[in-house]
Design an enzyme around this catalytic site. Structure first.
Site, PDB file in Angstrom:
ATOM      1  N   GLY A 235       0.918  -1.371  -0.028  1.00 53.77           N
ATOM      2  CA  GLY A 235       0.305   0.042   0.558  1.00 53.77           C
ATOM      3  C   GLY A 235       1.143   1.391   0.344  1.00 53.77           C
ATOM      4  O   GLY A 235       2.279   1.123   0.741  1.00 53.77           O
ATOM      5  N   GLU A 236       0.257   2.856  -0.413  1.00 48.89           N
ATOM      6  CA  GLU A 236       1.191   3.053  -0.341  1.00 48.89           C
ATOM      7  C   GLU A 236      -0.102   4.746  -0.347  1.00 48.89           C
ATOM      8  O   GLU A 236      -1.217   4.789  -1.047  1.00 48.89           O
ATOM      9  CB  GLU A 236       1.804   3.782  -1.590  1.00 48.89           C
TER      10      GLU A 236
ATOM     11  N   GLY B  15       3.284   8.114   3.052  1.00 51.63           N
ATOM     12  CA  GLY B  15       4.309   6.973   3.103  1.00 51.63           C
ATOM     13  C   GLY B  15       3.895   5.710   2.316  1.00 51.63           C
ATOM     14  O   GLY B  15       3.049   5.719   1.793  1.00 51.63           O
TER      15      GLY B  15
ATOM     16  N   ASP C 155     -11.620   8.533  12.000  1.00 52.53           N
ATOM     17  CA  ASP C 155     -11.371   8.197  11.133  1.00 52.53           C
ATOM     18  C   ASP C 155     -11.454   6.941  10.689  1.00 52.53           C
ATOM     19  O   ASP C 155     -10.686   5.793   9.663  1.00 52.53           O
ATOM     20  CB  ASP C 155     -10.008   8.666  10.008  1.00 52.53           C
TER      21      ASP C 155
END
Length: 300
Positions: free
Chosen positions: A17-18, A22, A143
């Site tokens: 993942g990105e 980062g 979130d």
């Protein structure tokens, strides 16, 4: 690539993942255990000796360290944290237990016939237990969304990604731009004050998604998001509109009148819990602790 720290040695296997700050890697611990790990690497640009370490990095590490000491089964476990200077910047590495899918991926694999009620009940119970633990420790996640909730192959659920979380104390300034739009509570959309009940709104959106297999409110702007919310829950009264909101109340926002049956094909208990999670007024929204005692979880 082998990485050795005082406590953990591991090899990176693949980038999985990105994000804007980062990358996330799948890794394997070296030595006897050979367990799989998730490695998050955050990179800061610029001179950290002058600008300091970004607040979100400090926050995530501090909260995960605090959570680690309790070792709650529904909170992702931090195993190691380290910082390394790179040029004038800094790389922060977090090593966590590895779980191969998030709730979004899990939902995408569900057959068209849908999830069983027992399965929804089990996932919701775990989510609420994790959230009750956070709120008891004065932590707002801010979130919650399917991408930040991990589900193992044994259907163990763990809340992850504390980049936006805050320790809640009175009189702290809370940022309005939190929570992904589709899971964002009305008070956040209206730029009003908020508290732990914002997480319960997100839980309500996720609860509905487990039944629908798709997000409940899918607006592409904050105004459209509010309109989609009012189409389902009805337009609140002007008295319920937050007084501190810069956005004016208008009858044009949506249809008036509250519906106790937010989703068709749900039992009265299902709809009751959903409507208590998606109450417009934060003070009327159910808490995680109270939700765990709701009849939805009591009946077979």
């Amino acid at each position: 690539m082998d990485v050795r720290t005082k406590r953990l040695s591991y090899e990176l296997l693949a980038e999985v993942g990105e994000g804007s700050y980062g990358k996330v890697y799948k890794a394997r611990e070296l030595g006897e255990k050979q367990r799989l790990l998730a490695v998050k690497k955050f990179k800061t640009e610029g001179n950290t000796s002058e600008i300091g370490i970004p607040a979100f990095m400090i926050r995530e590490v501090a909260l995960l360290r605090k959570m680690k000491s309790f070792n709650h089964p529904n909170i992702v476990m931090l195993l190691d944290a380290s910082t390394v200077p790179v040029g004038t910047g800094l790389v922060l590495t977090l090593v966590m237990e590895y779980i191969d899918q998030d709730l979004s991926t899990y939902i995408s694999k569900v057959p068209a016939s849908g999830l069983s009620r027992d399965c929804i009940k089990d996932l919701m119970r775990q989510l609420l237990q994790g959230l009750d633990f956070l709120h008891t420790n004065m932590v707002l996640h801010r979130d919650l969304k399917p991408e930040n909730i991990l589900v193992s192959s044994r259907e163990e659920l763990k809340i992850a990604d504390f980049g936006l979380a805050r320790i809640y104390t009175y009189n702290i300034a809370l940022t309005p731009g939190v929570v992904t739009l589709w899971y964002r509570a009305p008070e956040v959309l209206l730029n009003s004050v908020y508290m732990s009940s914002v997480d319960m709104w997100s839980v309500g959106c996720i609860f509905a998604e487990l039944f629908l297999l798709k997000p409940l409110f899918t607006g592409y702007t904050e105004v459209q998001q509010l309109q989609k919310i009012f189409e389902v829950i009805g337009l609140p009264s002007e008295e319920d509109w937050p007084m501190d909101s810069p956005i004016q109340y208008s009858v044009c926002w949506g249809p008036k009148g509250f519906s106790t049956r937010l989703l068709r094909n749900l039992s009265p208990d299902d709809n009751d819990l959903l409507s208590q999670c998606l109450a417009f007024r934060p003070s009327r929204r159910i808490s995680a602790a109270k939700a765990l005692t709701h009849p939805f979880f009591m009946k077979h």
